[in-house]
Design a protein around this motif. Structure first.
Motif, PDB file in Angstrom:
ATOM      1  N   ILE A 106       0.828  -1.205   0.000  1.00  0.00           N
ATOM      2  CA  ILE A 106       0.000   0.000   0.000  1.00  0.00           C
ATOM      3  C   ILE A 106       0.861   1.253   0.000  1.00  0.00           C
ATOM      4  N   LEU A 107       1.841   1.313   0.923  1.00  0.00           N
ATOM      5  CA  LEU A 107       2.705   2.490   1.032  1.00  0.00           C
ATOM      6  C   LEU A 107       3.870   2.346   0.060  1.00  0.00           C
ATOM      7  N   CYS A 108       3.542   2.420  -1.201  1.00  0.00           N
ATOM      8  CA  CYS A 108       4.524   2.340  -2.277  1.00  0.00           C
ATOM      9  C   CYS A 108       3.994   3.168  -3.439  1.00  0.00           C
ATOM     10  N   LEU A 109       4.746   3.222  -4.527  1.00  0.00           N
ATOM     11  CA  LEU A 109       4.265   3.892  -5.735  1.00  0.00           C
ATOM     12  C   LEU A 109       3.602   2.859  -6.624  1.00  0.00           C
ATOM     13  N   LYS A 110       2.416   3.177  -7.133  1.00  0.00           N
ATOM     14  CA  LYS A 110       1.685   2.253  -7.985  1.00  0.00           C
ATOM     15  C   LYS A 110       1.358   2.906  -9.316  1.00  0.00           C
ATOM     16  N   TYR A 111       1.580   2.143 -10.369  1.00  0.00           N
ATOM     17  CA  TYR A 111       1.236   2.596 -11.715  1.00  0.00           C
ATOM     18  C   TYR A 111       0.559   1.451 -12.452  1.00  0.00           C
ATOM     19  N   TRP A 112      -0.371   1.799 -13.320  1.00  0.00           N
ATOM     20  CA  TRP A 112      -1.133   0.790 -14.041  1.00  0.00           C
ATOM     21  C   TRP A 112      -0.657   0.710 -15.496  1.00  0.00           C
ATOM     22  N   ARG A 113      -0.520  -0.508 -15.990  1.00  0.00           N
ATOM     23  CA  ARG A 113      -0.095  -0.754 -17.359  1.00  0.00           C
ATOM     24  C   ARG A 113      -1.027  -1.793 -17.997  1.00  0.00           C
ATOM     25  N   VAL A 114      -1.092  -1.760 -19.337  1.00  0.00           N
ATOM     26  CA  VAL A 114      -1.897  -2.717 -20.093  1.00  0.00           C
ATOM     27  C   VAL A 114      -0.966  -3.753 -20.708  1.00  0.00           C
ATOM     28  N   ARG A 151       0.526  -6.280 -23.274  1.00  0.00           N
ATOM     29  CA  ARG A 151       0.509  -6.411 -24.728  1.00  0.00           C
ATOM     30  C   ARG A 151       0.124  -7.840 -25.122  1.00  0.00           C
ATOM     31  N   ARG A 152      -0.067  -8.047 -26.418  1.00  0.00           N
ATOM     32  CA  ARG A 152      -0.495  -9.364 -26.902  1.00  0.00           C
ATOM     33  C   ARG A 152       0.586 -10.424 -26.709  1.00  0.00           C
ATOM     34  N   ASP A 153       1.854  -9.991 -26.651  1.00  0.00           N
ATOM     35  CA  ASP A 153       2.943 -10.955 -26.434  1.00  0.00           C
ATOM     36  C   ASP A 153       3.281 -11.128 -24.954  1.00  0.00           C
ATOM     37  N   HIS A 154       2.344 -10.703 -24.073  1.00  0.00           N
ATOM     38  CA  HIS A 154       2.503 -10.836 -22.625  1.00  0.00           C
ATOM     39  C   HIS A 154       3.742 -10.092 -22.117  1.00  0.00           C
ATOM     40  N   THR A 155       3.936  -8.873 -22.604  1.00  0.00           N
ATOM     41  CA  THR A 155       4.997  -8.005 -22.101  1.00  0.00           C
ATOM     42  C   THR A 155       4.369  -6.698 -21.641  1.00  0.00           C
ATOM     43  N   VAL A 156       5.046  -6.050 -20.688  1.00  0.00           N
ATOM     44  CA  VAL A 156       4.634  -4.744 -20.187  1.00  0.00           C
ATOM     45  C   VAL A 156       5.873  -3.863 -20.104  1.00  0.00           C
ATOM     46  N   SER A 157       5.650  -2.572 -20.057  1.00  0.00           N
ATOM     47  CA  SER A 157       6.786  -1.648 -20.002  1.00  0.00           C
ATOM     48  C   SER A 157       6.569  -0.648 -18.887  1.00  0.00           C
ATOM     49  N   TYR A 158       7.695  -0.240 -18.306  1.00  0.00           N
ATOM     50  CA  TYR A 158       7.678   0.804 -17.285  1.00  0.00           C
ATOM     51  C   TYR A 158       9.055   1.458 -17.249  1.00  0.00           C
ATOM     52  N   ASP A 159       9.050   2.793 -17.253  1.00  0.00           N
ATOM     53  CA  ASP A 159      10.277   3.581 -17.136  1.00  0.00           C
ATOM     54  C   ASP A 159      11.298   3.195 -18.203  1.00  0.00           C
ATOM     55  N   GLY A 160      10.817   2.994 -19.430  1.00  0.00           N
ATOM     56  CA  GLY A 160      11.716   2.691 -20.532  1.00  0.00           C
ATOM     57  C   GLY A 160      12.221   1.258 -20.559  1.00  0.00           C
ATOM     58  N   LYS A 161      11.744   0.413 -19.664  1.00  0.00           N
ATOM     59  CA  LYS A 161      12.168  -0.980 -19.620  1.00  0.00           C
ATOM     60  C   LYS A 161      10.979  -1.883 -19.915  1.00  0.00           C
ATOM     61  N   GLU A 162      11.271  -3.032 -20.527  1.00  0.00           N
ATOM     62  CA  GLU A 162      10.227  -3.986 -20.855  1.00  0.00           C
ATOM     63  C   GLU A 162      10.393  -5.253 -20.025  1.00  0.00           C
ATOM     64  N   TYR A 163       9.257  -5.833 -19.613  1.00  0.00           N
ATOM     65  CA  TYR A 163       9.270  -7.027 -18.790  1.00  0.00           C
ATOM     66  C   TYR A 163       8.377  -8.094 -19.434  1.00  0.00           C
ATOM     67  N   ARG A 164       8.810  -9.355 -19.356  1.00  0.00           N
ATOM     68  CA  ARG A 164       8.014 -10.472 -19.845  1.00  0.00           C
ATOM     69  C   ARG A 164       7.336 -11.142 -18.652  1.00  0.00           C
ATOM     70  N   ILE A 165       6.027 -11.369 -18.769  1.00  0.00           N
ATOM     71  CA  ILE A 165       5.272 -12.043 -17.710  1.00  0.00           C
ATOM     72  C   ILE A 165       5.458 -13.540 -17.875  1.00  0.00           C
ATOM     73  N   LEU A 166       5.994 -14.191 -16.833  1.00  0.00           N
ATOM     74  CA  LEU A 166       6.283 -15.621 -16.891  1.00  0.00           C
ATOM     75  C   LEU A 166       5.218 -16.463 -16.192  1.00  0.00           C
ATOM     76  N   GLY A 167       4.576 -15.958 -15.221  1.00  0.00           N
ATOM     77  CA  GLY A 167       3.590 -16.745 -14.485  1.00  0.00           C
ATOM     78  C   GLY A 167       2.962 -15.902 -13.403  1.00  0.00           C
ATOM     79  N   LYS A 208      -5.356  -6.758 -20.511  1.00  0.00           N
ATOM     80  CA  LYS A 208      -5.752  -6.602 -19.111  1.00  0.00           C
ATOM     81  C   LYS A 208      -4.844  -5.579 -18.403  1.00  0.00           C
ATOM     82  N   ASP A 209      -5.385  -4.987 -17.345  1.00  0.00           N
ATOM     83  CA  ASP A 209      -4.626  -4.025 -16.551  1.00  0.00           C
ATOM     84  C   ASP A 209      -3.828  -4.759 -15.470  1.00  0.00           C
ATOM     85  N   VAL A 210      -2.561  -4.432 -15.357  1.00  0.00           N
ATOM     86  CA  VAL A 210      -1.721  -4.929 -14.276  1.00  0.00           C
ATOM     87  C   VAL A 210      -1.111  -3.727 -13.564  1.00  0.00           C
ATOM     88  N   THR A 211      -0.655  -3.975 -12.359  1.00  0.00           N
ATOM     89  CA  THR A 211      -0.120  -2.889 -11.527  1.00  0.00           C
ATOM     90  C   THR A 211       1.333  -3.176 -11.196  1.00  0.00           C
TER      91      THR A 211
END
Length: 387
Positions: free
Chosen positions: A314-322, A324-340, A349-352
């Motif tokens: 709760i006491l942290c910074l939260k940002y919402w991202r959508v 992508r179709r290849d199950h990747t998200v980006s934040y602060d110029g970096k890209e992440y792959r969702i593994l599980g 879908k929206d992830v936080t």
């Protein structure tokens, strides 16, 4: 929504609980007005509506309706563009007169004034006469309302630090105060965490229009601190007047007059030592012993942290991202792959993303933690500078 039910937001439920407290005699009319941020007459009207129409009557009748006299956006944009290009040095009254006379603007001055304030243009200095201030009674219960503020000062005689603290309106107790380099969102969150760990969750936090409380233009519609308070069930009330939170303003004056010479006398120069002295000596031996009073009602309004709530989430910074179709998200110029974990397709879908003070990121789909991996892209052999 269930048939025959009434949808009520968190704000509506809070207002309902305050009015019920007033009707049952647990709050005075003035206390209810202060907590709700309205006048005393409004409390009477709300109480009457609740008695005659039930909880649903507290909702405003115009909720969800578009005002019949709403001015279309192109007219507002044209008026502001003319004000900036042709009348940049005119005050708001004079500018409005010129727009009406020379450009056919057909809106009231109050509407034009609201446009300018919302857009951040033509913010002149306020030259209002001082007003007579009225005495306000303390809140009846401990934990009902805390005033929060930051005091910038050369606390160790040379370095300018910010002392962020909260003071209980009912008792003048300071459950937490700590030195930081500045009045930041992280500093306010860490100080609030100390309050929750030591006392519990307060009902209301009363503060000024600082940036961390949503007072600045860039944070007016989203403040990380206010978002965290909403998740904890804390109502944040902001005020543009320093006099309205005079309890903590007077506390800073007293603390500056006593703590600065004490730190000098003990040879304390570092922020770590100053925080230790503040927690272990100054607050318990002086402030709690000599500056606090007993509440009118002995029932504490601090609440325990609900089961299942994690302050780290709760006491942290939260940002919402959508996703992508290849199950990747980006934040602060970096890209992440969702593994599980395997939740099926999350595309669209929206992830936080939760970011702690050290910058570590954790991704969540609702309350479900996601396993992610940073995508390291290959370095190009040719760059524009090299070419």
């Amino acid at each position: 929504m269930t048939e025959g039910g009434v949808y009520m937001s968190a704000r509506d439920l809070f207002e309902l609980s305050v009015i019920e407290d007033f009707r049952s005699g647990r709050r005075t009319r003035v206390e209810a007005a202060t907590v709700l941020g309205c006048c005393v007459k409004s409390v009477t009207r709300k109480s009457k509506r609740l008695r005659e129409g039930g909880p649903g009557a507290l909702r405003h009748g115009n909720r969800g309706r578009t005002p019949s006299n709403k001015t279309v956006t192109p007219v507002m944009e044209a008026a502001l563009r003319l004000a900036l290009s042709l009348y940049p040095d005119f005050n708001l009254t004079h500018c409005h007169e010129m727009l009406v006379a020379n450009h056919g603007l057909n809106v009231k001055y109050s509407t034009f004034h609201a446009w300018c304030r919302k857009s951040g243009i033509k913010q002149g200095k306020r030259r209002r006469p001082s007003k007579r201030r009225l005495y306000r009674e303390r809140m009846a219960n401990e934990g009902l309302m805390l005033q929060m503020d930051g005091s910038h000062h050369e606390w160790n005689g040379s370095d300018k630090w910010c002392l962020i603290g909260l003071i209980d309106d009912a008792t003048s107790d300071m459950p937490a105060a700590r030195f930081y380099d500045g009045e930041t969102t992280w500093g306010c969150m860490k100080t609030l965490r100390l309050v929750i760990e030591r006392k519990g969750i307060p009902e209301v936090i009363y503060t000024d229009e600082a940036g961390w409380a949503g007072g600045s233009e860039k944070r007016r519609h989203f403040s990380q601190f206010v978002r965290a308070c909403e998740e904890l069930g804390i109502t944040v009330i902001t005020t543009p007047s320093a006099e309205s939170k005079g309890r903590i303003e007077r506390a800073w004056r007293t603390i500056q007059g006593r703590l600065v010479p004490e730190l000098r006398h003990h040879g304390i120069k570092s922020m770590t030592d100053a925080n230790r002295y503040l927690d272990q000596v100054f607050l318990p031996e002086y402030w709690a012993a000599k500056r606090t009073v007993l509440p009118r009602d002995q029932v504490s309004r601090y609440r325990r942290l609900p089961v299942g709530k994690n302050l780290d989430q709760i006491l942290c910074l939260k940002y919402w991202r959508v996703v992508r179709r290849d199950h990747t998200v980006s934040y602060d110029g970096k890209e992440y792959r969702i593994l599980g974990p395997d939740l099926g397709s999350l595309a669209g879908k929206d992830v936080t993303v939760h970011i702690d003070e050290e910058g570590e990121t954790k991704w969540f789909y609702g309350h479900v933690p996601l396993e992610t991996k940073l995508i390291v892209k290959p370095i190009r052999k040719w760059t524009r500078d090299a070419g």
